[in-house]
Design a protein around this motif. Structure first.
Motif, short mmCIF file in Angstrom:
data_model
loop_
_atom_site.label_atom_id
_atom_site.label_comp_id
_atom_site.label_asym_id
_atom_site.label_seq_id
_atom_site.Cartn_x
_atom_site.Cartn_y
_atom_site.Cartn_z
N LYS A 1 -55.68 105.20 -18.40
CA LYS A 1 -56.41 106.32 -18.97
C LYS A 1 -55.46 107.52 -19.03
CE LYS A 1 -58.10 107.65 -14.39
NZ LYS A 1 -59.28 107.89 -13.54
N PRO A 2 -55.91 108.64 -19.59
CA PRO A 2 -55.08 109.86 -19.53
C PRO A 2 -54.76 110.23 -18.09
CG PRO A 2 -56.79 110.11 -21.17
CD PRO A 2 -57.09 108.82 -20.44
N VAL B 1 -46.65 106.87 -29.00
CA VAL B 1 -47.28 105.74 -28.31
C VAL B 1 -46.20 104.68 -28.19
CG1 VAL B 1 -49.17 104.10 -28.31
CG2 VAL B 1 -49.49 106.33 -29.40
N THR B 2 -45.69 104.49 -26.98
CA THR B 2 -44.48 103.70 -26.78
C THR B 2 -44.72 102.52 -25.84
OG1 THR B 2 -43.20 105.74 -27.00
CG2 THR B 2 -42.05 103.80 -26.12
N PRO B 3 -44.70 101.28 -26.35
CA PRO B 3 -44.70 100.12 -25.46
C PRO B 3 -43.41 100.12 -24.63
CG PRO B 3 -45.22 99.48 -27.71
CD PRO B 3 -44.70 100.88 -27.77
N VAL C 1 -50.54 98.76 -31.14
CA VAL C 1 -50.39 99.98 -30.36
C VAL C 1 -49.41 100.94 -31.03
CG1 VAL C 1 -49.38 100.83 -28.21
CG2 VAL C 1 -51.13 99.05 -28.14
N THR C 2 -48.30 100.41 -31.53
CA THR C 2 -47.31 101.30 -32.14
C THR C 2 -47.86 101.94 -33.42
OG1 THR C 2 -46.30 99.42 -33.31
CG2 THR C 2 -45.33 100.06 -31.20
N GLY C 3 -48.89 101.36 -34.00
CA GLY C 3 -49.50 101.95 -35.17
C GLY C 3 -50.37 103.16 -34.88
N LEU C 4 -50.53 103.51 -33.60
CA LEU C 4 -51.37 104.65 -33.22
C LEU C 4 -50.62 105.97 -33.19
CD1 LEU C 4 -53.36 102.96 -30.30
CD2 LEU C 4 -54.12 103.31 -32.67
N VAL C 5 -49.33 105.96 -33.44
CA VAL C 5 -48.55 107.19 -33.39
C VAL C 5 -48.99 108.15 -34.49
CG1 VAL C 5 -46.55 105.97 -32.43
CG2 VAL C 5 -46.71 106.34 -34.90
N ARG D 1 -58.18 110.39 -28.81
CA ARG D 1 -58.18 109.43 -29.92
C ARG D 1 -57.42 108.16 -29.55
NH1 ARG D 1 -54.59 107.63 -33.56
NH2 ARG D 1 -52.99 109.15 -32.97
N VAL D 2 -56.24 108.34 -28.99
CA VAL D 2 -55.43 107.18 -28.63
C VAL D 2 -56.08 106.40 -27.51
CG1 VAL D 2 -53.18 106.42 -27.77
CG2 VAL D 2 -53.31 108.25 -29.47
N ASP D 3 -56.66 107.10 -26.54
CA ASP D 3 -57.34 106.42 -25.43
C ASP D 3 -58.46 105.52 -25.95
OD1 ASP D 3 -57.94 106.17 -22.47
OD2 ASP D 3 -59.84 107.00 -23.17
N ALA D 4 -59.26 106.05 -26.86
CA ALA D 4 -60.35 105.25 -27.42
C ALA D 4 -59.81 104.04 -28.18
CB ALA D 4 -61.22 106.11 -28.32
N ALA D 5 -58.74 104.25 -28.95
CA ALA D 5 -58.18 103.16 -29.75
C ALA D 5 -57.58 102.06 -28.89
CB ALA D 5 -57.13 103.71 -30.71
N ILE D 6 -56.91 102.43 -27.82
CA ILE D 6 -56.31 101.40 -26.96
C ILE D 6 -57.39 100.60 -26.25
CG2 ILE D 6 -54.94 101.08 -24.85
CD1 ILE D 6 -53.00 103.13 -25.84
N HIS D 7 -58.43 101.27 -25.82
CA HIS D 7 -59.51 100.54 -25.15
C HIS D 7 -60.34 99.72 -26.14
CE1 HIS D 7 -59.21 101.69 -20.94
NE2 HIS D 7 -58.80 102.87 -21.34
N ALA D 8 -60.18 100.00 -27.44
CA ALA D 8 -60.92 99.24 -28.46
C ALA D 8 -60.10 98.07 -29.01
CB ALA D 8 -61.33 100.17 -29.60
N LEU D 9 -58.90 97.80 -28.48
CA LEU D 9 -58.10 96.68 -28.96
C LEU D 9 -58.88 95.36 -28.82
CD1 LEU D 9 -54.63 97.58 -27.35
CD2 LEU D 9 -55.20 97.68 -29.79
#
Length: 368
Positions: free
Chosen positions: A277-278, A221-223, A209-213, A255-263
């Motif tokens: 979601k947003p 993108v902050t855990p 997740v942190t790699g999505l910044v 972009r980030v939303d798609a990437a997080i849901h694709a984990l």
């Protein structure tokens, strides 16, 4: 109107509201706070608000005139502070500094809005909306906010100012997630190899997740909060962490939303569940620029100090109004600092001029 002479009434109303604690998650406390806002508003405006309860959350609405609304004044009366905070952070005014839980974010702004509307010779065309769940993402009020803003010429958001009284003309969009890991428990000493370690899987996902910044585009993108496991000698079977995403641009938010849901899981046998979601779209500069210029001209005309503007990372209900295409100007509330912090405060000397600016701006927008 002599705004300096009106200051004692303004301070009395702020004290009454600040000393009624209203943490967002406590529906009874929010309802009690709504009673106070209604009482203050009826006293100053001469009319009671409409009380709107959605999912148990108390919102208030004043609509003036029989025609469509032109200007929406947008406030919230809930705070981040738990019940009992007044015992450690009591209301006070010392050396021109007003303190108390929620004073800056944004109970002073609520009172300023009421007093500004009360100054108008004819408030027809104004809607004053005071919601009760902004601090938790406005889950019950978003539809109401968007419905009230639709068709308006301007939404004026009474969130507190940025440093030095700057108005907020850009806000990042906000997305909120929870990433849940489902593993398999086992004895940590006897047979850990039989388990699927949720803590280890969480570590992989936090790093992913942190790699999505994207620092160049301002995307963060902050855990945040994380939990896992049950006892010290058990391979954790489950865990989860929360993720806070802020983005200046809608395409980055998507972009980030798609990437997080694709984990996908890193460990054999692990399973992921992604919730969220947003929450708020970005408030772009173009939504605010014309209104800021208008406010700056009003400030110059009435002798108010020159206005400044700033882009901020925090979201507000102004993101919603801008998101549906309504010109939106944010940060028109109190000048001070320390939102959500122990040093939260309002500068008393700024309250009269700031309230006068709001009243003049609304009057000019109604005449347009």
């Amino acid at each position: 109107m002599d705004h300096e002479r009106a200051l004692p009434d303004l301070l009395d109303d702020i004290e009454e509201l600040v000393t009624c604690e209203s943490p967002s998650a406590d529906l009874a406390a929010v309802a009690a706070s709504a009673d106070v806002v209604a009482r203050i508003g009826e006293k100053r405006l001469g009319v009671a608000p409409e009380r709107i309860v959605v999912d148990g959350v108390s919102h208030l609405r004043w609509k003036f005139g029989d025609g469509p609304s032109k200007v929406l004044l947008l406030c919230h009366h809930d705070t981040v502070w738990p019940l009992g905070t007044l015992l450690t952070h009591p209301f006070s005014i010392v050396d021109g500094v007003l303190r108390g839980p929620g004073c800056f974010d944004m109970k002073a702004g609520v009172v300023m809005s009421v007093h500004a509307v009360a100054e108008l010779a004819d408030p027809s065309g104004v809607t004053l909306l005071v919601t009760g769940d902004e601090e938790i993402g406005s889950p019950s009020s978003r539809a109401l906010i968007e419905a009230e803003a639709a068709g308006c010429a301007a939404a004026l958001v009474m969130e507190a100012s940025a440093d030095g009284g700057a108005l907020k003309t850009e806000r990042k969009g906000v997305s909120l997630y929870r990433v849940r890991v489902h593993g398999l428990a086992a004895h940590a000493g006897l047979e850990p190899e039989r388990g699927v370690n949720a803590t280890v899987e969480l570590a992989h996902q936090v790093l992913a997740v942190t790699g999505l910044v994207d620092p160049e585009l301002g995307t963060t993108v902050t855990p945040t909060v994380m939990s896992s496991g049950t006892t010290g000698n058990t391979v954790p079977a489950a865990g989860e962490f929360s993720v806070d995403v802020r983005a200046r641009f809608a395409h980055e938010q998507l972009r980030v939303d798609a990437a997080i849901h694709a984990l996908r899981p890193a460990l054999p046998g692990a399973r992921l569940e992604v919730l969220g979601k947003p929450n708020r779209p970005p408030l772009m500069a173009e939504a605010s620029s014309a209104l800021f210029d208008r406010a700056a001209a009003v400030a110059a005309r009435i002798g108010h100090p020159p206005l400044t503007r700033v882009a901020v990372g925090g979201g507000s209900d102004g993101n919603f109004t801008a998101g549906i295409g309504v010109p939106t100007l944010d940060g028109l509330g109190a000048v001070g600092g320390g939102a959500h912090a122990d040093h939260e405060h309002v500068l008393v000397a700024e309250l009269p001029a700031r309230t006068a600016l709001l009243a003049e701006l609304v009057a000019e927008l109604l005449e347009a």
